[in-house]
Design a protein around this motif. Structure first.
Motif: not given
Length: 160
Positions: A10-24
């Motif tokens: 759970p503490d990694e989710l925001e960093a994971l979501w940011l991996m797709g920031y440029d696309a989404w």
């Protein structure tokens, strides 16, 4: 470099979501994008997986086991993303391949995804376009079948 696939914490989710920031990210500031991710029913309804390289998350995806009109015994993979500074090194290929393999070992009939990067990337991992492969999202629906190939290739679940 040692890589490993595991469930995301759970503490990694925001960093994971940011991996797709440029696309989404749709041009939103990062904090607004993260708010959308936190509130996303889609993101809360699946299980996130991560590929780590030397312990650092470099690629992620989400697995859906219910919803989206998925056929019985099938799953869906979505939101495949790699950290911008880690792209081009095969991390997403490794992650999708390993998660797909594990799902097959768990007994799923098939794994669906909606490709926004064309068919070739996923075809190399054993995915095939459904018939018809298109949908309103502009993506290509593909499936990796373990059983019932003809039936699963003739069906397209809702976009996830």
């Amino acid at each position: 470099m040692t890589t490993a696939v595991r469930a995301a914490r759970p503490d990694e989710l925001e960093a994971l979501w940011l991996m797709g920031y440029d696309a989404w990210g749709r041009g939103d500031p990062p904090d607004h994008y993260l708010d959308r991710c936190r509130q996303s029913e889609h993101y809360r309804s699946g299980a996130w997986y991560v590929l780590t390289a030397s312990g650092t998350p470099v690629s992620s995806l989400i697995v859906y086991r219910v919803g989206f009109a998925l056929p019985s015994g099938c799953t869906g993979i979505g939101s495949v993303a790699t950290a911008p500074d880690s792209r081009g090194q095969g991390y997403a290929t490794t992650l999708v391949g390993e998660v797909t393999r594990r799902l097959g070992e768990d007994g799923v009939r098939g794994v669906y995804l909606h490709s926004e990067v064309g068919a070739a990337f996923y075809a190399a991992l054993g995915y095939r376009p459904t018939d018809p492969p298109g949908n309103d999202s502009g993506s290509i629906c593909m499936v990796h079948t373990f059983r019932d190939a003809r039936q699963l290739l003739a069906y397209e679940p809702d976009y996830f």
